[in-house]
Design an enzyme around this catalytic site. Sequence first.
Site, short mmCIF file in Angstrom:
data_model
loop_
_atom_site.label_atom_id
_atom_site.label_comp_id
_atom_site.label_asym_id
_atom_site.label_seq_id
_atom_site.Cartn_x
_atom_site.Cartn_y
_atom_site.Cartn_z
N GLY A 104 63.19 13.01 81.36
CA GLY A 104 64.43 11.40 82.02
C GLY A 104 64.67 12.19 83.15
CD GLU A 146 70.60 9.61 84.34
OE1 GLU A 146 71.30 10.16 86.38
OE2 GLU A 146 70.61 11.48 84.18
CB THR A 212 83.24 9.15 80.44
OG1 THR A 212 82.75 10.74 79.28
CG2 THR A 212 82.63 7.96 79.58
CG ASP A 214 78.80 12.46 88.33
OD1 ASP A 214 79.37 13.14 88.62
OD2 ASP A 214 77.40 12.26 87.85
#
Length: 460
Positions: A104, A146, A212, A214
Amino acid sequence: MYYSLIYLLLFLVQTNLSAKYSRVCYFTNWAVHRTMKEARLLPEDIPADLCTHIFYAFASIGSLTLQAKHPNDLGEYQGEKPLYPRIMKLKEKNPELKIVISCGGWGNSGEFDSISASESSRETFSKNALAFCRQHGFDGVDLDWEFPSSNHRENFGLLVKTMHKVFKKEAKKTNKERLIIGLAVGAGKLQVKQGYDVPVLCHYVDMVNVMTYDLYGSWTNKVGHHSALFHRRGEKGLEKELNTNYSMHLWIKAGCPRDRLLIGIPGYGRAFIATGGDPIKAYGQPGGVSSISSPYLGESGLLAFYEICKNELKEGFKRYWDDDHQISISYKDGTWIGYDDPESVRNKCEYVKQEGLGGAMIWALDMDDASGKFCRKNRKKRLRRFPLINAMKEVFETNEQTTQQSTTPLPTSTLSNETILLNEEFKNLLDQMFDEASSSSKFVPTYRILSFLLILLSLI
C-alpha cells in the site's frame, strides 16, 4: 483445580511483564538508489539487533496477490544485487528479528478495493499473500491503507479477519509460526471514526502502527508541529487534538487493546515560514510551507533528521525545546522546522511504557543518521549511528521491574473437595484468554490477565 489455574495466571502475568516492546523500523527499497551516495541505505548498513521488526516498503497489490514492486527487490538493478535475500541475511545474525512485507502506502489506496470487496477475494488474497511470504522469507504482512473511507470500514475488518483465519490455519497445519499481521493507520479523529472498525481490526492483528506524524503541513495553512507528544496550553478545538497523546487515546477509547498499539515517530521534520525571533511564539501563525529544499531526499519543505543535524552544526540553525509539546524545533531566519530528536524520542518511549502501549514505529530507517557522521558534534568522539532508533532501543530495553513482588500468601478456600465452580461468564472469559494466547504472537495483555485472576478469586 483452582490452585492450578491461579498459578497459571500468575505465571502468565509475570511472563507478560517481561515482554519486549516492539521497535518497528520501515526500510524503503528506493533508499538504496538515492542520487547522493551519503543518503543511501543498504540492507547491510542495518545492525541486526537495532529493530525488533523491519517492515519492508513496499510491495504492490495486483491480481489478488502481493507482487515485488521495485526492480531491485528480486533482480539486479543499477549494480545492486536483489534486496529481498540481502535483507533476510539480517535474520542469520539475529534469529529473533521479524521482517514483514508492507503493501500500500500513500497514493495506493485503490489497491485495497479488489482484495477486500468480497469473501472470495479476501480469502484468495490471504492465501496468495501467505504463499508470497513463505516463498521469500517474510514473517508477515503490513497493510498500509491510506486511508479507508466509511464505505471500506466493514470490508477492511473482514479482510484482516480472513487473513488471520488463513494464517492461523496454515501455522497449525505446518507447525510453523503464524504470520504477523500489522496495520499502518491514521491518527485523526475523522479517520478513526469513519474508516476503521477498531474492535474487529485490533482483535485480529498483532500490531497497529498509528501514524502520529504529519499532523501539520501545507494543508493546515498555519505553523504547527507535525509530531508533538502533548497539546500546548491554550490550544482549543482541533489544534488541541493534533498530538500523539490524543491520537493514541482515540484508538484506546475506540476499543483497541493498549498492547497492540504502537506510536509513530517520524525520522524527518516539516518546515514552515515563520516571523519573529522566537519560534515558540510562532505557533498558529498563518503561513505556508517553507521552500527549503532537501538535496538528499529531493523534496521541498521536508528534511531528514540527519539533514537537520547538518543544518544545526554547519548552517546556523538553532535547536529549541517546547516544554508543552515535549518536542524539538530547529529555527533560522524565518525557517521553522518541527522534528524529533533523541530527547523527544526518549520522552515518547517513556510515554509508551507509562501508558502500557506495545512499542513504537519509525518512518524510516534511511532518514535517521545511519552513518553517525551528520550528527557528530565532536570529531574526536565515536560515531553514533542511528541515534533516533538507538534512543528508542535504550528506553525500551531498560529494565523497568523495580518493584518488589508481593509476599502476601494466596487466600485459601474452604471448599472440601478443592474444586471451584465457574459460572458461564468466567468460562467464556477463560476460553477467550487461552484462544488469544494460542493464536497471537504476543502474550495476553497484563490487565486482561489480572481481570481474569480477580474474577477467579471472587468465585473461590
